[in-house]
Design a protein around this motif. Structure first.
Motif, PDB file in Angstrom:
ATOM      1  N   GLY A 160     -10.576  -5.598  -4.416  1.00  0.00           N
ATOM      2  CA  GLY A 160     -11.119  -6.564  -3.472  1.00  0.00           C
ATOM      3  C   GLY A 160     -10.463  -6.500  -2.109  1.00  0.00           C
ATOM      4  N   ALA A 161      -9.563  -5.529  -1.918  1.00  0.00           N
ATOM      5  CA  ALA A 161      -8.868  -5.392  -0.639  1.00  0.00           C
ATOM      6  C   ALA A 161      -9.749  -4.753   0.422  1.00  0.00           C
ATOM      7  CB  ALA A 161      -7.592  -4.576  -0.821  1.00  0.00           C
ATOM      8  N   ALA A 162     -10.793  -4.049   0.001  1.00  0.00           N
ATOM      9  CA  ALA A 162     -11.777  -3.466   0.925  1.00  0.00           C
ATOM     10  C   ALA A 162     -13.168  -3.802   0.398  1.00  0.00           C
ATOM     11  CB  ALA A 162     -11.597  -1.959   1.027  1.00  0.00           C
ATOM     12  N   ARG A 177       0.811  -1.215   0.000  1.00  0.00           N
ATOM     13  CA  ARG A 177       0.000   0.000   0.000  1.00  0.00           C
ATOM     14  C   ARG A 177       0.847   1.269   0.000  1.00  0.00           C
ATOM     15  NH1 ARG A 177      -5.311   1.279   1.995  1.00  0.00           N
ATOM     16  NH2 ARG A 177      -5.544  -0.852   2.770  1.00  0.00           N
ATOM     17  N   ILE A 178       1.956   1.274   0.724  1.00  0.00           N
ATOM     18  CA  ILE A 178       2.783   2.472   0.809  1.00  0.00           C
ATOM     19  C   ILE A 178       3.289   2.900  -0.568  1.00  0.00           C
ATOM     20  CG2 ILE A 178       4.875   1.133   1.321  1.00  0.00           C
ATOM     21  CD1 ILE A 178       5.813   3.487   3.040  1.00  0.00           C
ATOM     22  N   HIS A 234     -16.793  -8.464  -1.057  1.00  0.00           N
ATOM     23  CA  HIS A 234     -15.527  -8.187  -1.738  1.00  0.00           C
ATOM     24  C   HIS A 234     -15.698  -8.429  -3.229  1.00  0.00           C
ATOM     25  CE1 HIS A 234     -12.947  -7.662   1.805  1.00  0.00           C
ATOM     26  NE2 HIS A 234     -13.665  -8.618   2.365  1.00  0.00           N
ATOM     27  N   PHE A 235     -15.065  -7.597  -4.034  1.00  0.00           N
ATOM     28  CA  PHE A 235     -15.162  -7.674  -5.496  1.00  0.00           C
ATOM     29  C   PHE A 235     -13.969  -8.435  -6.060  1.00  0.00           C
ATOM     30  CE2 PHE A 235     -14.553  -5.538  -9.734  1.00  0.00           C
ATOM     31  CZ  PHE A 235     -15.730  -5.981 -10.315  1.00  0.00           C
ATOM     32  N   LYS A 236     -14.217  -9.336  -7.010  1.00  0.00           N
ATOM     33  CA  LYS A 236     -13.156 -10.019  -7.736  1.00  0.00           C
ATOM     34  C   LYS A 236     -13.292  -9.647  -9.211  1.00  0.00           C
ATOM     35  CE  LYS A 236     -12.837 -13.991  -4.613  1.00  0.00           C
ATOM     36  NZ  LYS A 236     -12.926 -15.472  -4.490  1.00  0.00           N
ATOM     37  N   LEU A 252     -11.683   3.700  -3.867  1.00  0.00           N
ATOM     38  CA  LEU A 252     -12.378   3.050  -4.978  1.00  0.00           C
ATOM     39  C   LEU A 252     -11.472   2.040  -5.672  1.00  0.00           C
ATOM     40  CD1 LEU A 252     -14.368   6.032  -6.561  1.00  0.00           C
ATOM     41  CD2 LEU A 252     -15.258   4.190  -5.125  1.00  0.00           C
ATOM     42  N   PHE A 253     -10.194   2.381  -5.811  1.00  0.00           N
ATOM     43  CA  PHE A 253      -9.242   1.424  -6.380  1.00  0.00           C
ATOM     44  C   PHE A 253      -9.057   0.239  -5.438  1.00  0.00           C
ATOM     45  CE2 PHE A 253      -8.029   4.962  -9.122  1.00  0.00           C
ATOM     46  CZ  PHE A 253      -7.778   4.310 -10.323  1.00  0.00           C
ATOM     47  N   THR A 254      -8.992   0.512  -4.136  1.00  0.00           N
ATOM     48  CA  THR A 254      -8.842  -0.560  -3.148  1.00  0.00           C
ATOM     49  C   THR A 254     -10.043  -1.499  -3.195  1.00  0.00           C
ATOM     50  OG1 THR A 254      -7.641   0.979  -1.712  1.00  0.00           O
ATOM     51  CG2 THR A 254      -8.414  -1.038  -0.714  1.00  0.00           C
ATOM     52  N   THR A 255     -11.228  -0.929  -3.376  1.00  0.00           N
ATOM     53  CA  THR A 255     -12.446  -1.734  -3.477  1.00  0.00           C
ATOM     54  C   THR A 255     -12.438  -2.560  -4.758  1.00  0.00           C
ATOM     55  OG1 THR A 255     -13.660  -0.027  -2.254  1.00  0.00           O
ATOM     56  CG2 THR A 255     -14.971  -1.660  -3.449  1.00  0.00           C
TER      57      THR A 255
END
Length: 474
Positions: free
Chosen positions: A305-307, A270-271, A346-348, A299-302
């Motif tokens: 699928g990470a959020a 993430r960093i 979670h989205f795949k 939104l990118f994290t979602t």
């Protein structure tokens, strides 16, 4: 002769022993806590996680390595910011840290008192969430489906002086906690029908945060007679000892390590992505509202699928959705709109054909930059967010970008972000929310007995007045 004091002591001991006997059983009746062996559950495990079952079969764990099955009704807490909860055979829960629990449980599960024992979800779903009670918000953190393990990292970590994972942050519930009805259900008059028909004690909800408590009361009402249960499998301490000390168990240990490594792969990197987004903002002289910049990253994290995001409920894995629909169409009196229930998921992007959603009206970002003090409408914020996303997507899609050939570049190229609001956008950056059920049939999914003539999609619901869909391009 038994004195009165002696009789009292005998009665107290009998009561205590009787209560302890009802804390768990060895007869699996689909409720409470059940002590079993690997041979009792291996077929169920093989259905949800066959690779794990195959490795354990080779090890052949005997009766000295017990397993416990915990059955939790919908909405029951599995753990909170203090400790893990264990279900009682006759209903209710008690803390694993309770000093009065049987010695058998202390012996086998006591290693998880400070966090949780190593566990695996066998049936239905459970949600880890952050409960911000003062602001009336829950942030879904992780949704565990059948075959998912939890508390893996803590159990497998070598003992060290530095402890990075904090306690007292997340809670866990059986089924979905961050769940709500899409249309408005805050009418006190209609709500009184639920209180009458289902003995609901909660007041009419003032926010989506309060929907869950009402759903929980309806589902667990004696009138409903719902047998929805999630099932969690807890591994006794001897399993952990074997993982750490028995060389023949190295393959299983590596299997669990790989699961944990893969699960937190995005968090480990993430960093670097934060740096990339900052570089893009500087390069393009982008100076957005920090709140919207955080939302764009989320939104990118979602999409990765990470959020979790939100989807319309279409099965009973996260909740018995048809029971809730029945209560609100036949008792509450929801007639104008479809009783659409939104739940976290979670989205795949490689597999999912239907969208997942995020809303500015129901924020669940894992960063908390405050909104700008400058007053602005949600529609205006949607336009600005759309612009930020276009800049990020264009830069991340470049072949020579810092993230080229990474999963983030794939997201930028293969995932589409659509923006919805019920008001007309003259800049045409935002689409009418009336189109959402056309693009996603789940918004119109109602069981046959709950269909109401003339009802429609709730295009003016708060959640969709500033909603973003995330869907893989086809």
């Amino acid at each position: 002769m038994i004195t009165l004091l002696g009789l009292i002591i005998i009665v107290i001991k009998w009561v205590n022993n009787n209560e302890r006997m009802h804390m768990f059983t060895e007869q699996d009746q689909g409720k409470g806590l059940v002590k079993v062996q690997w041979s009792d559950v291996r077929e169920r495990v093989a259905k949800v996680e066959p690779a794990f079952a195959s490795i354990v079969d080779e090890l052949g764990p005997d009766k000295s390595l017990p397993i416990y099955l915990g059955y939790y009704p919908y909405g029951m807490l599995i753990g909170d910011t203090i400790s893990q909860f264990i279900p009682k055979l006759e209903g209710g829960i008690y803390r694993l840290s309770d000093p009065n629990i049987p010695k058998d449980l202390i012996k086998h599960l006591g290693y998880g008192i400070d966090s949780a024992p190593l566990g695996m979800v066998l049936e239905k779903e459970m949600e880890y969430f952050l409960d911000l009670k003062d602001t009336g918000v829950t942030i879904p953190w992780l949704i565990y489906r059948p075959g998912s393990f939890f508390a893996v990292s803590r159990v497998l970590n070598k003992k060290q002086n530095r402890i990075y994972a904090p306690n007292g942050v997340l809670s866990a519930a059986s089924g979905a906690r961050s769940i709500f009805m899409l249309p408005h259900i805050g009418c006190a008059t209609n709500h009184s029908n639920l209180q009458r028909d289902y003995n609901v004690q909660s007041h009419s909800p003032k926010s989506m945060y309060e929907h869950w408590s009402i759903f929980k009361e309806i589902i667990n009402s004696e009138v409903t007679e719902c047998n929805w249960r999630s099932c969690v499998m807890y591994f006794s301490e001897k399993w952990i000892d074997k993982l750490h000390n028995d060389k023949s168990w190295l393959r299983l240990k590596m299997y669990l390590h790989e699961l944990a490594w893969h699960k937190f792969e995005y968090d480990r990197n993430r960093i670097y992505y934060d740096i990339v987004f900052s570089v893009i903002q500087q390069k393009k002289n982008l100076k957005p509202n920090p709140y919207l910049a955080d939302t764009a990253r989320h939104l990118f994290t979602t999409a990765l699928g990470a959020a979790p995001g939100y989807i319309p409920a279409s099965n009973d894995e996260a909740c018995p959705w048809e029971i809730i629909q029945t209560a609100f169409t036949q008792s509450y009196g929801l007639k104008k709109y479809h009783p659409t229930i939104m739940q976290p998921a979670h989205f795949k992007f490689e597999e999912d054909k239907l969208p997942i959603y995020y809303s500015l009206q129901h924020p669940s970002t894992q960063a908390f930059s405050p909104k700008s003090r400058k007053a602005s409408s949600t529609l205006f914020e949607m336009r600005e967010l759309s612009h930020i996303m276009r800049v990020f997507i264009k830069e991340l899609s470049n072949d020579n970008a810092m993230c080229s050939s990474t999963i983030m570049s794939k997201i930028a190229q293969q995932v589409e972000f659509k923006f919805f609001h019920n008001e007309v956008d003259r800049h045409q950056s935002v689409t009418s929310s009336m189109n959402m059920p056309i693009l996603d049939k789940r918004f119109k999914l109602v069981s046959s007995k709950n269909k109401v003539a003339g009802s429609k999609f709730s295009a003016d619901a708060k959640f969709v007045r500033g909603c973003i869909s995330i869907v893989t391009k086809r």
